[in-house]
Design a protein around this motif. Sequence first.
Motif, PDB file in Angstrom:
ATOM      1  N   SER A  17       0.836  -1.211   0.000  1.00  0.00           N
ATOM      2  CA  SER A  17       0.000   0.000   0.000  1.00  0.00           C
ATOM      3  C   SER A  17       0.863   1.251   0.000  1.00  0.00           C
ATOM      4  N   ASP A  22      -0.204   5.714  -5.295  1.00  0.00           N
ATOM      5  CA  ASP A  22      -1.114   6.356  -6.253  1.00  0.00           C
ATOM      6  C   ASP A  22      -2.139   5.396  -6.830  1.00  0.00           C
ATOM      7  N   GLN A  23      -1.652   4.155  -7.209  1.00  0.00           N
ATOM      8  CA  GLN A  23      -2.579   3.195  -7.853  1.00  0.00           C
ATOM      9  C   GLN A  23      -3.407   2.408  -6.825  1.00  0.00           C
ATOM     10  N   THR A  25      -6.121   1.874  -5.322  1.00  0.00           N
ATOM     11  CA  THR A  25      -7.539   2.216  -5.244  1.00  0.00           C
ATOM     12  C   THR A  25      -8.229   1.209  -4.339  1.00  0.00           C
ATOM     13  N   PRO A  26      -9.467   1.524  -3.896  1.00  0.00           N
ATOM     14  CA  PRO A  26     -10.197   0.557  -3.041  1.00  0.00           C
ATOM     15  C   PRO A  26     -10.332  -0.796  -3.709  1.00  0.00           C
ATOM     16  N   ARG A  27     -10.489  -0.810  -5.032  1.00  0.00           N
ATOM     17  CA  ARG A  27     -10.660  -2.092  -5.758  1.00  0.00           C
ATOM     18  C   ARG A  27      -9.391  -2.974  -5.629  1.00  0.00           C
ATOM     19  N   GLU A  29      -7.192  -2.600  -3.392  1.00  0.00           N
ATOM     20  CA  GLU A  29      -7.057  -2.943  -1.969  1.00  0.00           C
ATOM     21  C   GLU A  29      -7.833  -4.225  -1.639  1.00  0.00           C
TER      22      GLU A  29
END
Length: 339
Positions: A17, A22-23, A25-27, A29
């Motif tokens: 993380s 930057d990349q 995202t919740p998805r 994650e």
Amino acid sequence: MAVGLVLATGALFWATSRTMKDQFTPRVEVDLALALATVVIAGTAATLVGAWWFTGWAVQPVSEITEQATRIEAGTLDQRIVAHADTDEYRDLVAMLNRMLERLERQFNAQRRLTADVGHELRHPLTALRGEIEVALRADRSPREYRNVLRSALEEIEHLTGMSEDLLLISRAEAHLLVLRPTQADVNAIVTRELDGLHAVVEEKDLTVDRSLAADRPATVDPALFARMVQHLLSNAVKFTPVGGRVSVATKSGPEGVRLSVQDSGPGIALADLPHVFEPFYRANSARTRGTGTGLGLAMVGAITRLHGGRIQASSADGGGARFELELPNGGSGSGPPG
Ligand SMILES: Nc1ncnc2c1ncn2[C@@H]1O[C@H](COP(=O)(O)OP(=O)(O)OP(=O)(O)O)[C@@H](O)[C@H]1O
Ligand SMILES: [Mg+2]
């Protein structure tokens, strides 16, 4: 292991993380969390299965050895454990258990023999006693005849009483139930007293007795039991030595203990009999010593010696007779014999 996996996965999640700031995202994650959770669950399951299998594999030889050992009972004490007797890791364990079984078998057989011998030895005097009483009761007898029967019965009873007392002493000594009462004892005085007690037989058989009583310091022994041992060794020497023979007694003492030797010019003990003469009821098969006693004297001497933590040895004397050498450490049971 599972905790380690969870921690490693948590660390990986945290590092990823931070790197993908930057990349991340919740998805991404959720995907990463799912992937790592799968790793944790699969890893933990694999670890558990592996551990279970490994434990079973490691414990199996022990289970097999235990199973074989459990099947060995009083009646099958001649069996030995063969499972994994040649496996490197278990060879010592199996050999140790087999040695233990061997010792138990020896003890058990000795007990069995003793029980059979006791029964055999009891039967003869009891049969004689019964026969005499039955014959006496078959008709009216004179007071003199009754007295003779009673006298003979008393002799048998005395023999039986002596035998049971000897047996009791031997088994109590072997079981360490006989309490030693060690005191400072004058060994030479005890030997002299016991020799004096045999004076009549010595005279009657015209025996020469050599004494070399050099125990110049008191020994810490149980005086009553020591006297009994001396008495048995001397009475055997006197009993088995023919008329005109010689008996030699020697004592010696040192800081560690006391030594006593009794030697005679009698028929001696055959090499094959030597290892057995300290067994209860053993009588050497020599025509000149057979049928002369119960065979408990030396067993008692052996038992009392062991109780004192000492050593006794029978051998053939140089001139052909028997020689007994007794060593008792100072202070009774536990300490080693004198060097
Ligand atoms: N000094 C000896 N000379 C020759 N044989 C002996 C001598 N001492 C012992 N033995 C042999 O060892 C056997 C066992 O001796 P032990 O003293 O135990 O029995 P025993 O004298 O026959 O009987 P008990 O002592 O009970 O009256 C004897 O029967 C005898 O055969
Ligand atoms: Mg004897």
